[in-house]
Design a protein around this motif. Sequence first.
Motif, PDB file in Angstrom:
ATOM      1  N   SER A 118     -11.372  -8.880   0.339  1.00 23.94           N
ATOM      2  CA  SER A 118     -11.020  -8.087  -0.733  1.00 23.94           C
ATOM      3  C   SER A 118     -11.725  -8.585  -1.934  1.00 23.94           C
ATOM      4  O   SER A 118     -11.976  -9.957  -2.166  1.00 23.94           O
ATOM      5  CB  SER A 118      -9.659  -8.099  -0.756  1.00 23.94           C
ATOM      6  OG  SER A 118      -9.109  -9.464  -0.891  1.00 23.94           O
TER       7      SER A 118
ATOM      8  N   LEU B 262     -11.486  -8.239  -6.581  1.00 22.45           N
ATOM      9  CA  LEU B 262     -10.349  -7.549  -7.655  1.00 22.45           C
ATOM     10  C   LEU B 262     -11.396  -7.781  -8.938  1.00 22.45           C
ATOM     11  O   LEU B 262     -11.888  -8.915  -9.376  1.00 22.45           O
ATOM     12  CB  LEU B 262      -9.093  -8.732  -7.899  1.00 22.45           C
ATOM     13  CG  LEU B 262      -8.597  -8.316  -9.053  1.00 22.45           C
ATOM     14  CD1 LEU B 262      -7.803  -7.099  -9.198  1.00 22.45           C
ATOM     15  CD2 LEU B 262      -7.455  -9.518  -9.400  1.00 22.45           C
TER      16      LEU B 262
ATOM     17  N   SER C  52      -4.812   0.409 -13.709  1.00 20.31           N
ATOM     18  CA  SER C  52      -3.884  -0.434 -12.911  1.00 20.31           C
ATOM     19  C   SER C  52      -4.528  -1.572 -12.271  1.00 20.31           C
ATOM     20  O   SER C  52      -5.703  -1.529 -11.838  1.00 20.31           O
ATOM     21  CB  SER C  52      -2.678   0.185 -12.104  1.00 20.31           C
ATOM     22  OG  SER C  52      -3.241   0.755 -11.103  1.00 20.31           O
TER      23      SER C  52
ATOM     24  N   THR D 245      -3.759  -2.615  -8.910  1.00 20.60           N
ATOM     25  CA  THR D 245      -4.079  -1.930  -7.794  1.00 20.60           C
ATOM     26  C   THR D 245      -5.384  -1.263  -7.651  1.00 20.60           C
ATOM     27  O   THR D 245      -6.186  -1.355  -6.634  1.00 20.60           O
ATOM     28  CB  THR D 245      -2.724  -1.203  -6.937  1.00 20.60           C
ATOM     29  OG1 THR D 245      -2.469  -0.108  -7.953  1.00 20.60           O
ATOM     30  CG2 THR D 245      -1.910  -2.139  -6.898  1.00 20.60           C
ATOM     31  N   SER D 246      -5.615  -0.354  -8.730  1.00 22.19           N
ATOM     32  CA  SER D 246      -6.895   0.405  -8.941  1.00 22.19           C
ATOM     33  C   SER D 246      -7.942  -0.298  -9.107  1.00 22.19           C
ATOM     34  O   SER D 246      -9.377   0.196  -8.722  1.00 22.19           O
ATOM     35  CB  SER D 246      -6.673   1.359  -9.944  1.00 22.19           C
ATOM     36  OG  SER D 246      -7.065   0.660 -11.246  1.00 22.19           O
TER      37      SER D 246
ATOM     38  N   VAL E 297      -8.885  -2.920  -6.809  1.00 22.56           N
ATOM     39  CA  VAL E 297      -9.028  -3.789  -5.650  1.00 22.56           C
ATOM     40  C   VAL E 297      -9.638  -2.947  -4.722  1.00 22.56           C
ATOM     41  O   VAL E 297      -9.563  -1.932  -4.668  1.00 22.56           O
ATOM     42  CB  VAL E 297      -7.795  -4.172  -4.907  1.00 22.56           C
ATOM     43  CG1 VAL E 297      -7.773  -4.868  -3.700  1.00 22.56           C
ATOM     44  CG2 VAL E 297      -6.766  -4.923  -6.137  1.00 22.56           C
TER      45      VAL E 297
ATOM     46  N   ASN F 195      -9.807   1.452  -3.708  1.00 25.57           N
ATOM     47  CA  ASN F 195      -8.454   1.955  -4.013  1.00 25.57           C
ATOM     48  C   ASN F 195      -8.573   3.037  -5.219  1.00 25.57           C
ATOM     49  O   ASN F 195      -7.997   4.181  -5.371  1.00 25.57           O
ATOM     50  CB  ASN F 195      -7.520   1.001  -4.800  1.00 25.57           C
ATOM     51  CG  ASN F 195      -6.879   0.133  -3.462  1.00 25.57           C
ATOM     52  OD1 ASN F 195      -7.036   0.757  -2.355  1.00 25.57           O
ATOM     53  ND2 ASN F 195      -6.123  -0.770  -3.844  1.00 25.57           N
TER      54      ASN F 195
END
Length: 302
Positions: free
Chosen positions: A150, A152, A164, A166-167, A169, A197
Motif C-alpha cells: 500500500s 500513501l 481526505s 483515505t483518498s 491510499v 481509492n
Amino acid sequence: MQLPCYTLFSLLGLTAAGLAWAPAARAQTDLLHQLEREVAEPAKREVVAATFKGTRIINSQSVETPGAGTLAFLIQHRFGTLNSGAYQFFGLDQAVLRLGLEYGLTNRLTLGLGRSSQDKTFDGFVKFRALQQATGVQPLPVSVTLLASSSLTTLKFNETPDRSLTSRVSYAYQALIARKFNENLSVQLMPTLIHRNYVATAAEQNDVYALGGALRQKLTKRLALTADYYYLLPGPTARAFRNALGLGVDIETGGHVFQLHVTNSRGMTETFFVPQTQGNFFSGDLYFGFTVARSFTVSPQL
C-alpha cells in the motif's frame, strides 16, 4: 599314485577358471550392493537458491526475500528523461529518490517500508514466500511469492476541500511466479492488481489489472542482464497510459548488488509504475537510474 595327463590338465583348467571367475563375481557383488544403497538412499530434495540476486529486478520486486533476521537497506534513484535536453542536464536535474527497509521476520515472511520523493509517498508491503523451486524428492518447478503493498501520498493538493486521508491510499497485489531454468537464466511472471481509492478521471480507473514479466540472464560470475515489462489489460487506463518497460545490468560486489537500468517509468512503486507510466521507451523517454542494496544481519539464525 601318478595321475593321468588328461586328469592333470582338467584340474589345472578348473583352477584357472576359478581364479578368473572370482574377481568378476566380487565386482558383480559390489555393483549389487551399490545399487541397493542407491535404492535405499533416494536423491535428496534440494531447494533452488538465488533465482534472482536481489529483492528487486528493475521496477519489479523479485521472488527473493532477505532471510530471517536480515535487514536490507535499499537506495533507489531515478533521474529525469535522457531526452529532456541540456538545460535539464539530460535528466540529472530531475531526480526521484526512494529509501527502503526490508526485514525478514522468517525465511518466508518479509515486511518492508519506504519513502519516495515522488508525491512525497510512503509505502509498506508484506511479502510471503509460499513455494520455493526444488529438485530431487518432491520437486517443485517454480517459486511463488505473494506480495501485498500500500502507498500513501502526502503531497499538498490545490483542492478545496483538501483530499481526505483515505483518498490518498492505493493498494497493489501480486503473485510473483519464477523459475530458474539453469545457472544463467531466470524468468518471472507477475499477475498484478492495482486499486486506487481515488482517481481524478474515469480514464485512470480505480482497479487496474496487468500482467508483468521479467528475466535475468547471467553473463559472468558478477554481471547479469535484467529486463521487466508490464502489459496493461485492455481498458481506459491502457488507452491513456503506456506499458512499463525496463532494461538493466546487475553488478555483484563484495557486500551488495549494484543495479543500473533505464526505464520509461518515473515511479518506483507498483502503484506508480504499473498504472501511471507515460514515457515512450522507443522515443527516448528513458529514465536512467540505479538501485543499491545492502544487507545487515540483525538477528543471527541459530
